[in-house]
Design a protein around this motif. Structure first.
Motif, PDB file in Angstrom:
ATOM      1  N   ALA A 268      -5.245   3.616   4.065  1.00  0.00           N
ATOM      2  CA  ALA A 268      -4.665   3.969   3.032  1.00  0.00           C
ATOM      3  C   ALA A 268      -4.468   5.228   2.706  1.00  0.00           C
ATOM      4  CB  ALA A 268      -5.245   3.096   1.891  1.00  0.00           C
ATOM      5  N   SER A 269      -5.316   6.039   3.300  1.00  0.00           N
ATOM      6  CA  SER A 269      -5.145   7.584   2.928  1.00  0.00           C
ATOM      7  C   SER A 269      -4.129   8.429   3.896  1.00  0.00           C
ATOM      8  CB  SER A 269      -6.464   8.085   2.938  1.00  0.00           C
ATOM      9  OG  SER A 269      -7.361   7.553   1.947  1.00  0.00           O
ATOM     10  N   LEU A 270      -3.803   7.467   4.864  1.00  0.00           N
ATOM     11  CA  LEU A 270      -2.771   8.276   5.808  1.00  0.00           C
ATOM     12  C   LEU A 270      -1.579   7.712   5.749  1.00  0.00           C
ATOM     13  CD1 LEU A 270      -4.933   8.615   9.033  1.00  0.00           C
ATOM     14  CD2 LEU A 270      -4.348  10.489   7.569  1.00  0.00           C
ATOM     15  N   ASN A 271      -0.380   8.638   5.719  1.00  0.00           N
ATOM     16  CA  ASN A 271       0.836   8.182   5.595  1.00  0.00           C
ATOM     17  C   ASN A 271       1.261   7.572   7.056  1.00  0.00           C
ATOM     18  OD1 ASN A 271       3.571   7.949   5.128  1.00  0.00           O
ATOM     19  ND2 ASN A 271       3.928   9.703   3.914  1.00  0.00           N
ATOM     20  N   PRO A 272       1.635   6.022   6.739  1.00  0.00           N
ATOM     21  CA  PRO A 272       1.952   5.420   7.990  1.00  0.00           C
ATOM     22  C   PRO A 272       3.032   5.849   8.858  1.00  0.00           C
ATOM     23  CG  PRO A 272       2.279   3.905   6.106  1.00  0.00           C
ATOM     24  CD  PRO A 272       1.655   5.508   5.706  1.00  0.00           C
TER      25      PRO A 272
ATOM     26  N   GLU B 243       6.729   4.012  -3.865  1.00  0.00           N
ATOM     27  CA  GLU B 243       6.407   4.527  -2.984  1.00  0.00           C
ATOM     28  C   GLU B 243       5.410   5.693  -3.604  1.00  0.00           C
ATOM     29  OE1 GLU B 243       6.018   4.539   0.224  1.00  0.00           O
ATOM     30  OE2 GLU B 243       7.166   2.296   0.109  1.00  0.00           O
ATOM     31  N   LEU B 244       5.681   6.142  -4.760  1.00  0.00           N
ATOM     32  CA  LEU B 244       4.816   7.111  -5.329  1.00  0.00           C
ATOM     33  C   LEU B 244       3.560   6.941  -6.059  1.00  0.00           C
ATOM     34  CD1 LEU B 244       7.545   9.197  -7.397  1.00  0.00           C
ATOM     35  CD2 LEU B 244       6.065  10.038  -5.470  1.00  0.00           C
ATOM     36  N   ASN B 245       3.408   5.482  -5.690  1.00  0.00           N
ATOM     37  CA  ASN B 245       2.245   4.892  -6.206  1.00  0.00           C
ATOM     38  C   ASN B 245       1.184   4.642  -4.948  1.00  0.00           C
ATOM     39  OD1 ASN B 245       1.910   5.010  -9.017  1.00  0.00           O
ATOM     40  ND2 ASN B 245       3.475   3.449  -9.107  1.00  0.00           N
ATOM     41  N   ARG B 246       1.695   4.967  -3.705  1.00  0.00           N
ATOM     42  CA  ARG B 246       0.889   4.436  -2.622  1.00  0.00           C
ATOM     43  C   ARG B 246      -0.301   5.621  -2.460  1.00  0.00           C
ATOM     44  NH1 ARG B 246       2.922  -0.307  -0.838  1.00  0.00           N
ATOM     45  NH2 ARG B 246       5.221  -0.072  -0.399  1.00  0.00           N
ATOM     46  N   PRO B 247      -1.516   5.086  -1.792  1.00  0.00           N
ATOM     47  CA  PRO B 247      -2.597   5.726  -1.744  1.00  0.00           C
ATOM     48  C   PRO B 247      -2.317   6.914  -0.799  1.00  0.00           C
ATOM     49  CG  PRO B 247      -2.830   3.589  -0.696  1.00  0.00           C
ATOM     50  CD  PRO B 247      -1.554   3.487  -1.272  1.00  0.00           C
ATOM     51  N   TRP B 248      -1.521   7.041   0.042  1.00  0.00           N
ATOM     52  CA  TRP B 248      -1.502   8.247   0.906  1.00  0.00           C
ATOM     53  C   TRP B 248      -0.691   9.369  -0.079  1.00  0.00           C
ATOM     54  CZ3 TRP B 248       0.337   3.672   2.702  1.00  0.00           C
ATOM     55  CH2 TRP B 248       1.726   3.279   2.524  1.00  0.00           C
ATOM     56  N   ILE B 249      -0.305   9.037  -1.197  1.00  0.00           N
ATOM     57  CA  ILE B 249       0.310  10.124  -1.973  1.00  0.00           C
ATOM     58  C   ILE B 249      -0.668  10.879  -2.440  1.00  0.00           C
ATOM     59  CG2 ILE B 249       1.711  10.467  -3.952  1.00  0.00           C
ATOM     60  CD1 ILE B 249       3.344   9.759  -1.594  1.00  0.00           C
ATOM     61  N   ARG B 250      -1.810   9.923  -2.892  1.00  0.00           N
ATOM     62  CA  ARG B 250      -2.936  10.770  -3.462  1.00  0.00           C
ATOM     63  C   ARG B 250      -3.540  11.643  -2.790  1.00  0.00           C
ATOM     64  NH1 ARG B 250      -8.652   7.073  -4.154  1.00  0.00           N
ATOM     65  NH2 ARG B 250      -8.114   6.965  -2.073  1.00  0.00           N
TER      66      ARG B 250
END
Lengths: 347, 329, 313
Positions: free
Chosen positions: A115-119, C198-205
Motif C-alpha cells: 500500500a505504501s508504494l504507488n503502483p 486517489e488522494l486517500n490512497r495509502p501511497w499518498i501518505r
C-alpha cells in the motif's frame, strides 16, 4: 496538572528529537477523540527508541505528528516537537525547518509495503523523486544514487529492477525498497512504523537484520513503533510503553524487561508466551482499553489494574523517576511508594 | 478481531477491533477541524432531497391526474386568445394561468399532458432497458465464456451507436409512435445496465455463499435471483434513478428535434420546439416547459445522488468524518 | 502492447463491418424508404422508376455489397436532396461541426479539470459544495433549453452576441459554451470524485511523509492513478457531444454543420445522405473508443494486455 519534565539525559541538549507533552485530537462523527494525551520522550543521536503499545494506543499517531502528516479530521492540539532544540510546530522558523528536515533528515518506513508504494510509478522514480527534490540532484546522479541504495538494502540487479513496478516485487523486497527510499537523503532519524507486521516471520527476521546493519553503518537513530515486545527487546536501546494515548513507562529496554515497574508493562510481559517458561495458559489483562471519545479522568489503566486506588481513579499520574533514566506513571509503583512503602498513602 | 496470539506479540487484551486512529481519511490539508457545522450541513442536504422527492411526487401526480385536473382541453384551439402571457403578467388572466400558445391552447393543460407523455415514455424506457440490461448482465457475468464474449461484443456494437445515431436511421423512414420511441430509447441504456450488472455479478460470483448455493445443487436461475440479485439491489436502484434523468433529457431532446413525441400528443421538449419561433415575445412558451424539464431532472439527480450516498454504508460514514467521496463508477 | 493495438484495430474493423450492416438494413427493415421518398399519391410505375434509378430493384445482398465496397472508398452515392456525392456534402459541412465541437471540448477541459481537482482538494468546504451543486444543475438542464436561454439573455436582452449562424468568433461563443456546460457538469463531478478517492490512497501518505512538493504529490502520484478514469470520462463526453450534442446545438443556433444537414436529410427522406452520415459518425465513434482504450492502458501499466476492453469490465 504539571507537565512531565523531560529526563535529565533527554533535556541535556544532546537530543536529536524531543517530543514534549504532545496532544493530538481527532474530530469524528461522535465527537472529539483524544488519540494522544500528553506524550513526552526524547531520542539521542545513534539511539534506537522503541514505542510500544497495542492498537489504538496512539503510537502511530505520534509518529504522524512528528512527520507532520496528521490530517483532517485530526489536529495537533498541544505540546511541541523539537529537532535539535528547535521547534517544528511553533514559531516563525518552524515552517522553514519542517521543509528542510521532514522527509530528509527524518524519514519513515511504513507498515504495509504494497500500500505504501504507488503502483503505477516505477520503483526508481519513487526513489529518485526524493533525491531530486531534497538534494537537488540531477537526473543521472539521482539514478546512480538510487541504484546504490537498492544494492545497499540487498536488491540485486538494481538498475534493471529500478524500472520495474511495485507489483513485480515480493513483500519482503518491497519493504527493502521502502527502506532504501527512506535512507535516500541520509537521514539522522528513521521512523519505522510496524516495519514487519505485514510480513512473514522469516522475512521479518531478514528485515530487522538489515535495519540493525544499516543502523550501525550509517549511525542512524531509529524510532521503532510496534506492538511486538520481542522486537523491542532485540533491537531497542530505550523504550516507552504507551497506553490509551499516554506513556506509562519509559526507560532502558534492559531495565524495563528485567524489572517492569508499571502494572501495565508487567501485565504485557506476563501475557507474552515465552520459550523458557512452561505456562498452562497465558495470563491476559482483564477488561478493555478506554473509549477515548470520552475524557479520560485519572489513570487510563486503572479500570483494569489490580492495584487501583481511589487516587488512581481521580488523578492521572505523571511520569516520575524510579531508577536511572527509568520513569513510570503510577501512583502505586512510583517514587512515593518507594519512599513510603505503602500502596494507598496519599501524596 | 480474533485473539491471534503470535509469539512475541502483546496479547490481545480483549479490546475488540479498533482501527488505528491514523487510518481515518486523509487529504492534503492538515489544518481542518470539523465539528458542529457537519450536523447542520447534513440536515440541509437532506432537506434538498426532501424537496426533490416532493417535487417528483407532484410531477407524477400531475401526470397521472392530468385528464382530471387540467383546466382545459389541451388540443382546443381558441384563436381569439393566442399568445396570452401567464396570469401574473400584463395581458394575462386566470382563465389561462400559464398563458396560451400560438393557437390559443391553454398552456397549463398542455404542460400537464406533456408531463404525461414525458413520464410515460421515460419510465417505460427505464423499466424496459433495466430489465433487459440486468438480465443480460446477470447471465453474461455469471456464465462467462462464450455467452459473456458474445454479450460484450453486442455491447461494443451498441456503443458504436451512441445517442441519436441509430434513432436517426429509424426515424427517417418511419414516424415514431410513443411505443417505437420507448423501444429506441431503451437501446440507449440497456447496455449501461448490462455492463454494470455484469461487473457486479462477476465480483458477486466469487462470493462464498454463491459457491455454497451452487454446490448444494441450486440451479442457475435460482442462484441468480435468490443470491446474486439481492446484493445488487442497492447499486441497481441508484442506477435506475440516475438513468431516469438521462432518459428524460434524451426524450425531450428528441421531441425538441421533432423526432420524438408527435402531435397531437405533446411533451415538454416538443412544446419548446413549437414555441421557439415566438421566443422573443412569448418567452413563456419556451421558459416554462424548459424549467419543468430542468427541475424534474434536477430532482431526479438529487434523489439519485442521495440514494447513492445513503445506500453505500461506507460512504454514509464518510459523510460524518468531514469528507465525502462519491466514488461511483 | 503492439499486439494489443493490432487486436483492438481488428476488432474495430469487425465492428465497423457490423455497423455498415446495421446502417444498411435497419432503415429498410424499419419502414419503407422508397415509399417515404415518393409523394403520397404515387403510382406503381413511379415507384418502379424510382427504385430502378436508385438501383434498389436489385437483390438486397448485391446492394449491400455495393454499399460496403463503396463505404470502403468513402463513396456513398449521390445525395438525393443535393444531387451530388454524399461525401462532398459531408466534407463541406464537416469543418463547421469540428470547429464547434472542438471549441466546446476545449472549454470543457479548461474549466472542468481544474475545478474538479480544486474541489477534491477541499472536500466538503463551502466552495466544494457550491461547485458540486452547480455541476449538478449543469447536467440537469437540457442542452436545447440552455442554448435558448443563453440566446435569450445574451443576444436578445443584452445584445452582446449574435443570435445564430456562423461567422466571427462572436458567433462561436454561445453555441460552444452551451455545448460545453453539460459536459463541464459531468466531468467536474467525475474528476472530483476520482481525485478524492486517489488522494486517500495509502501511497499518498508516503508521498507526504517524503515531504514532496504539493504539486508533485497531487499532480503525479494522485493524477497518474486518476488519469485513466478521467480520460475515459473525457472520451465518453466527446462521444456524446459528437453524437447528440452537436446536432442539438447546431439546430438551436442555426450553425451550418453536419447536425443541421442530418435533420434536413431526415425531413427530405434522403436516405443515401443519412446512411453516409450515420456510417461516418459511427465509425468515428468506434475509432474514438479504441483510442480511449489505448490511452487507458498507456496510463495504467498494471492492466492485463490480454483483456479486451478495459472499460467494459
Amino acid at each position: 496538572m504539571p507537565t512531565p519534565q523531560l529526563m535529565h539525559s533527554e533535556a541535556s541538549g544532546a537530543s536529536l528529537l524531543e517530543v514534549d507533552d504532545l496532544r493530538v485530537d481527532f474530530f469524528g462523527r461522535l465527537g472529539r477523540v483524544q488519540a494522544v494525551r500528553g506524550v513526552t520522550f526524547a531520542i539521542t543521536p545513534g539511539e534506537t527508541f522503541g514505542l510500544v503499545g497495542e492498537s489504538g494506543s496512539g503510537k502511530s499517531v505520534t509518529s504522524q505528528a512528528i512527520l507532520g502528516i496528521v490530517d483532517a479530521p485530526g489536529k495537533v492540539a498541544g505540546g511541541d516537537i523539537r529537532w535539535n532544540g528547535h521547534s517544528l510546530l511553533h514559531g516563525q522558523d518552524s515552517k522553514a525547518l519542517r521543509r528542510r528536515v521532514l522527509g530528509k533528515e527524518i524519514s519513515v518506513v511504513f507498515q504495509d509495503p504494497m500500500a505504501s508504494l504507488n503502483p503505477v510509478l516505477q520503483i526508481g522514480t519513487q526513489i529518485t523523486e526524493v533525491l531530486r527534490h531534497h538534494l537537488h540532484l540531477s537526473r543521472r546522479a539521482a539514478v546512480e544514487r538510487a541504484a546504490e541504495l537498492l544494492s545497499l538494502v540487498g536488491i540485486s540487479n538494481p538498475r534493471r529492477r529500478m524500472r520495474q513496478y511495485p507489483g513485480d516485487f515480493s513483500g519482503g523486497m518491497r519493504q527493502r525498497v521502502l527502506i532504501a527510499m527512506a535512507l535516500a537523503c541520509e537521514p539522522k532519524l528513521l521512523i519505522a512504523d510496524e516495519p514487519t507486521t505485514a510480513l512473514d516471520v522469516t522475512i521479518q527476521a531478514q528485515i530487522m537484520e538489515l535495519l540493525a546493519e544499516l543502523r550501525s553503518t550509517l549511525d542512524l537513530s531509529v524510532l521503532l513503533i510496534t506492538h511486538d515486545l520481542a522486537l523491542v527487546a532485540q533491537f531497542c536501546d530505550r523504550m516507552a510503553v504507551m497506553y490509551a494515548g499516554t506513556i506509562l513507562e519509559k526507560g532502558p529496554t534492559a531495565s524495563i524487561f528485567a524489572s517492569p515497574v508499571s502494572p501495565y508493562t508487567e501485565g504485557l510481559l506476563r501475557a507474552t508466551p515465552r520459550l523458557d517458561v512452561h505456562l498452562e495458559r497465558l495470563v491476559a489483562i482483564p477488561g478493555e482499553a478506554p473509549d477515548l471519545r470520552r475524557d479520560v479522568i485519572g489513570c487510563a489503566f486503572h479500570p483494569r489494574c489490580g492495584l487501583a486506588t481511589p487516587q488512581c481513579r481521580d488523578e492521572a499520574p505523571t511520569l516520575l523517576n524510579v531508577g536511572v533514566d527509568h520513569e513510570v506513571a503510577c501512583w502505586n509503583r512510583g517514587p512515593a511508594h518507594e519512599e513510603n512503602g505503602c500502596a494507598d498513602e496519599p501524596r | 478481531m480474533s485473539t491471534n496470539i503470535r509469539p512475541g506479540s502483546v496479547a490481545d487484551t480483549g479490546m475488540g477491533s479498533t482501527s488505528r486512529s491514523g487510518e481515518t481519511r486523509r487529504g492534503p490539508r492538515t489544518d481542518r477541524g470539523r465539528g458542529s457545522s457537519t450536523v447542520l450541513r447534513q440536515i440541509l442536504r437532506d432537506k434538498m432531497t426532501l424537496a426533490a422527492a416532493i417535487l417528483l411526487c407532484l410531477v407524477v401526480a400531475v401526470a397521472i391526474l392530468a385528464p382530471l385536473i387540467a383546466p382545459h382541453d389541451p388540443t382546443q384551439q381558441v384563436l381569439g386568445r393566442r399568445l396570452r402571457p401567464p396570469a401574473l403578467f400584463s395581458g394575462g388572466d386566470w382563465t389561462n394561468p400559464l398563458g396560451t400558445d400560438s393557437l390559443g391552447r391553454d398552456f397549463l393543460s398542455r404542460l400537464m399532458y406533456g408531463a404525461r407523455s414525458t413520464l410515460l415514455v421515460s419510465l417505460g424506457v427505464v423499466i424496459l432497458g433495466s430489465l433487459i440490461g440486468t438480465t443480460v448482465g446477470l447471465i453474461a457475468g455469471y456464465r462467462g465464456g462464450v455467452t459473456d464474449t458474445l454479450v460484450m461484443r453486442l455491447i461494443d456494437l451498441q456503443m458504436a451507436f451512441p445517442g441519436l445515431l441509430l434513432i436517426l436511421l429509424v426515424v427517417s423512414v418511419a414516424k415514431p409512435t410513443r411505443l417505437t420511441l420507448v423501444l429506441l430509447l431503451s437501446l440507449m441504456i440497456w447496455h449501461v445496465f448490462a455492463r454494470h450488472v455484469r461487473a457486479w455479478t462477476l465480483s458477486a460470483r466469487s462470493n462464498v455463499f454463491v459457491e455454497a448455493a451452487r454446490m448444494s445443487g441450486a440451479r442457475t436461475p435460482r442462484i441468480l435471483v435468490r443470491h446474486v440479485l439481492p446484493n445488487l439491489a442497492s447499486p441497481l436502484l441508484t442506477l435506475v434513478v440516475l438513468s431516469l434523468a438521462t432518459i428524460m433529457l434524451a426524450e425531450s431532446s428528441l421531441s425538441f428535434l421533432g423526432l420524438g413525441v408527435q402531435p397531437p400528443n405533446t411533451s415538454w421538449g416538443l412544446e419548446i420546439n413549437t414555441g421557439r419561433q415566438y421566443i422573443f415575445d412569448s418567452w413563456w412558451l419556451v421558459v416554462l416547459p424548459g424549467l419543468a424539464i430542468s427541475l424534474t431532472v434536477l430532482a431526479v439527480n438529487v434523489l439519485g445522488n442521495w440514494l447513492r450516498v445513503v445506500l453505500d454504508p461506507q460512504q454514509s460514514d464518510k459523510r460524518f468524518v468531514g469528507e465525502q467521496s462519491t466514488g461511483a463508477r | 502492447m503492439l499486439r494489443y493495438v493490432i487486436r483492438r484495430l481488428l476488432m474495430g474493423a469487425a465492428v465497423v463491418f457490423v455497423v455498415s450492416a446495421v446502417v444498411f438494413f435497419v432503415p429498410r427493415l424499419a419502414g419503407d424508404p422508397v415509399q417515404s421518398m415518393l409523394p403520397l399519391d404515387h403510382t406503381p410505375e413511379q415507384r418502379d422508376a424510382l427504385e430502378k434509378s436508385l438501383g434498389w430493384d436489385r437483390p438486397l445482398l448485391t446492394q449491400f455489397w455495393d454499399f460496403l465496397s463503396g463505404a470502403a472508398r468513402l463513396d456513398f452515392g449521390d445525395s438525393v436532396w443535393q444531387r451530388r456525392p454524399a461525401l462532398e456534402v459531408i466534407s463541406d459541412r464537416l469543418p463547421a461541426t469540428l470547429e464547434l465541437a472542438g471549441a466546446a471540448i476545449l472549454i470543457t477541459l479548461i474549466v472542468a479539470l481544474p475545478l474538479g481537482v480544486a474541489a477534491a482538494l477541499r472536500p466538503n468546504s463551502a466552495a466544494d459544495r457550491l461547485v458540486t451543486a452547480l455541476a449538478l444543475v449543469g447536467f440537469s438542464i437540457p442542452l436545447f433549453f440552455l442554448g435558448l436561454i443563453l440566446m435569450l439573455t445574451f443576444s436578445v436582452w443584452l445584445g452582446w452576441l449574435p443570435t445564430s449562424g456562423r461567422g466571427s468568433l462572436a458567433h462561436l461563443v454561445l453555441p460552444s459554451v452551451a455545448l460545453a456546460l453539460n459536459g463541464i457538469g459531468s466531468l467536474t463531478v467525475l474528476t472530483r470524485s476520482v481525485m478524492i478517492e486517489e488522494l486517500n490512497r495509502p501511497w499518498i501518505r508516503t508521498a507526504r511523509a517524503k515531504n514532496l512538493p504539493f504539486r508533485r504529490t497531487v499532480g503525479v502520484h494522485a493524477l497518474k492513478n486518476a488519469a485513466p478514469t478521467i480520460v475515459t470520462g473525457i472520451g465518453l463526453d466527446i462521444i456524446s457531444l459528437v453524437a447528440t450534442g452537436v446536432v442539438i446545438a447546431e439546430v438551436v443556433f442555426a450553425w451550418p454543420g453536419l447536425g443541421t444537414v442530418a435533420l434536413v436529410a431526415i425531413t427530405r427522406n434522403d436516405l443515401v445522405l443519412l446512411q453516409a452520415l450515420v456510417f461516418c459518425a459511427a465509425t468515428a465513434v468506434v475509432l474514438l473508443n479504441i483510442v480511449i482504450d489505448l490511452l487507458y492502458k498507456l496510463f495504467d501499466p498494471r492492466i492485463d494486455y490480454t483483456q479486451d476492453s478495459v472499460r467494459s469490465a
